[in-house]
Motif scaffolding. Sequence first.
Motif, PDB file in Angstrom:
ATOM      1  N   CYS A 205       0.837  -1.206   0.000  1.00  0.00           N
ATOM      2  CA  CYS A 205       0.000   0.000   0.000  1.00  0.00           C
ATOM      3  C   CYS A 205       0.874   1.259   0.000  1.00  0.00           C
TER       4      CYS A 205
ATOM      5  N   PHE B  19      -9.778   7.580   3.620  1.00  0.00           N
ATOM      6  CA  PHE B  19      -8.612   7.238   2.805  1.00  0.00           C
ATOM      7  C   PHE B  19      -7.422   8.136   3.120  1.00  0.00           C
TER       8      PHE B  19
ATOM      9  N   PHE C 162      -5.512   6.991   6.053  1.00  0.00           N
ATOM     10  CA  PHE C 162      -4.752   5.766   5.763  1.00  0.00           C
ATOM     11  C   PHE C 162      -3.547   6.076   4.874  1.00  0.00           C
TER      12      PHE C 162
ATOM     13  N   TYR D  74      -8.528  -5.846   7.952  1.00  0.00           N
ATOM     14  CA  TYR D  74      -8.722  -4.462   7.509  1.00  0.00           C
ATOM     15  C   TYR D  74      -7.654  -4.056   6.493  1.00  0.00           C
TER      16      TYR D  74
ATOM     17  N   ASN E  20      -8.240  -2.646   2.850  1.00  0.00           N
ATOM     18  CA  ASN E  20      -7.615  -1.403   2.385  1.00  0.00           C
ATOM     19  C   ASN E  20      -6.919  -1.612   1.045  1.00  0.00           C
TER      20      ASN E  20
ATOM     21  N   PHE F  12     -11.846   2.661   5.116  1.00  0.00           N
ATOM     22  CA  PHE F  12     -10.418   2.416   5.337  1.00  0.00           C
ATOM     23  C   PHE F  12     -10.159   2.420   6.843  1.00  0.00           C
TER      24      PHE F  12
END
Length: 763
Positions: free
Chosen positions: A297, A328, A331, A386, A390, A632
């Motif tokens: 990510c 978002f 995150f 999670y 994501n 997220f």
Amino acid sequence: MRDEQTGEEIIIKPYSAPAGGWGSMRGMAEVLPGEKPGLSTLDTLRRQNKPEGFMCVSCAWGKPAHPHVAEFCENGAKATAWELTSHRVTPAFFERYTVSELDGWMDHDLEQAGRLTHPMRYDAGTDKYVAASWAEAFESIGAKLKTCDPTKVVLYSSGRASLETSFMFSLMARMWGQQNLPDSSNMCHETTSVGLKNAIGSPVATIQMEDYDKCDAIFAFGQNVGTNSPRMLHTLKDCRDRGVEIVTFNPLRERGWERFADPQSPKDMLAGGETQISTQYHQVKAGGDISALLGMCKLMVEADDRAIAEGLPRVIDHHFIEQHTVRFDEFADFCRAADWDEIVHESGLSRHAIEAAARVYMKAERVIAVYGMGITQHRYGMDSLYMLVNFLLMRGNVGREGAGPGPVRGHSNVQGQRTVGITEKTELAPVDRLRELFQFEPPTEKGWDTVESCRAIISGECQGFVQLGGNFLRATPEHAMMKEAWAKLPITVHISTKLNKSHLTPGQESWILPCLGRSERDHQATGDQAVSMEDSFSHIYGSVGKVTPAADTLLSEPAIVAGLAKAILPPNPNVPWDEWVGDYSLVRTAIENCYPDKFANFNEQLFVPGGFWKGNPAAHREWLTESGKAEFNVPRALNSSGFAEKEGRFRLVTLRSNDQFNTTIYGYDDRFRGIRGTRMVVMMNRGDMLKLGLTDGDKVALESDAEDGVERVVEGLRVVEYNIPAGSIGGYYPELNCLIALEHHALESHVPAGKSVPVRVRV
């Protein structure tokens, strides 16, 4: 060398062949003769997992509308032969052995004894089970249960019970005024049920089987396809044949994710052909998936930042994110701030490896994320889940064809049981419909899940335990405390097909009620009956057994549940238990009335090829979350184990063998891992062995390092040098479950954290 307990010759030798192929055929050939199944087994296998056929009692992989000639795998064949064995456990068997003697038998030997044939009551004076009539059983059990506080009795159900039985069982509980309804999901995928529900508004997979025909990449986490869902290998092979990249993250190198030879392919069988399944294979530390996903990510966020600065096409699907998600930015900032040294340390992977995986994801248009209990069975399992969500949300890989989360359920109807009311949570039960249809006041106080049930048993608060299938006492953590407390329960009742360890620690009053197997002919007042179940893709199937029952003294699971209900509940004209037993279609009508959005035209759709889909709002980007959008979430930790690294502390990963289904042990051959003749092993990294001065074949003990003052030890384990990350070790459950502290569970979902258990090796 021979195993001290089993007497089997121990052979530790690396296995070089692929999953499937001739090895699978030999595996069946070795196990099936021991059960001495009749010719009817061949016809059952021919019909297995096919429209109008019999649905396998093993895993919950989908049943295709256009099946293969043989739509069963090695483990499915073993499960069928196990059920259709010609061996019998009659009253004469129990006359020969005391319960104390039987408790010394191995799990395999108990099950090998055969099918239970008569209702049995434990007699403490002789320490034996003695035969009873069904009338006596229902009358005595009912009388005892009616002296209990219903809210202090546990009604547990195994994942193989049908939708019809599960609905009746849950209705009985709520009409009795309680909802202590733990089930197999509490042991494994409850993290999915809670986490996916929070993040995308749906507690189950958003994909269907046909999405595998449309994806262009698959990312797999913590799931052993070759042992736990072998029929999935056909799907993966088809994906590889059309160029789909498969990137696997798992601590151990499992053969099913490496190579597969199709037993139904003449080319593979005669010419030695095989398919490489994974195009990348990354051996994360136990619990390291959070950091592996975070690394990917982070790379996407940074690549997207560069794309903005340089005016290049975006890497992240911002249109989807703006339309359909919340949080978002929070995150993304977390990803930017993440430190690569920490990511590498906590994942156990190099930055280069994580970058290679991220490149596949950023190139792919439609991605499926497959996962199993390597994600869910950790202290911070919710954070692992999670992070996986994501990861998918960043490129819009939820709610469209060929993309989405694909949890692989391990039990044939564990997901379906939740659909029809097996839950301790009031908000998941159709309380208003139950009140309206059956004219009673359903309870609203939350019931006990598995961990809470164990707490109540150990504390003495629990007053009784009714078990619809399964082997609860053997499967749970904290075995020593549980076994001592279990014997003090006022009553234990087991609805079972075969003898298992849970039967052999009787409560003060204890009953075994033998039931029909799913493959057997279920003849009731209106004729032969069908039952139904739900797979991992939320498809519902009918199943018809045709084999002559193991004994004419057996009752079906619905008949036993109805018998118990009538024994403990006052009559209710709106709940015709006897009519339901006589015609299961009436139960399905009741299910449809309670869940009209999921079971419309239930009876008419029962045998639709490929099953009928109950639907999933998240698959259409309808987010039934608190925010009304997909969410997220920033993880609380970079490793899901939930305990700190210390010198000498290991992360134990508990595993199934190739000759096993949950606590059912078919034999002692873990073919893919090259371990034969024993289950008392600990698989260790060579470097860790050298640090401890160990060599392959040495005997050691494992002891709990939970820091709670409780001594938990397993002696006599053979060290096996194995390809596993440093600091992680592997061993089999249920033998090593006793090392898991009851409070070592996923924080929100209470799933026992059996994929990262803190232990020390005692030389």
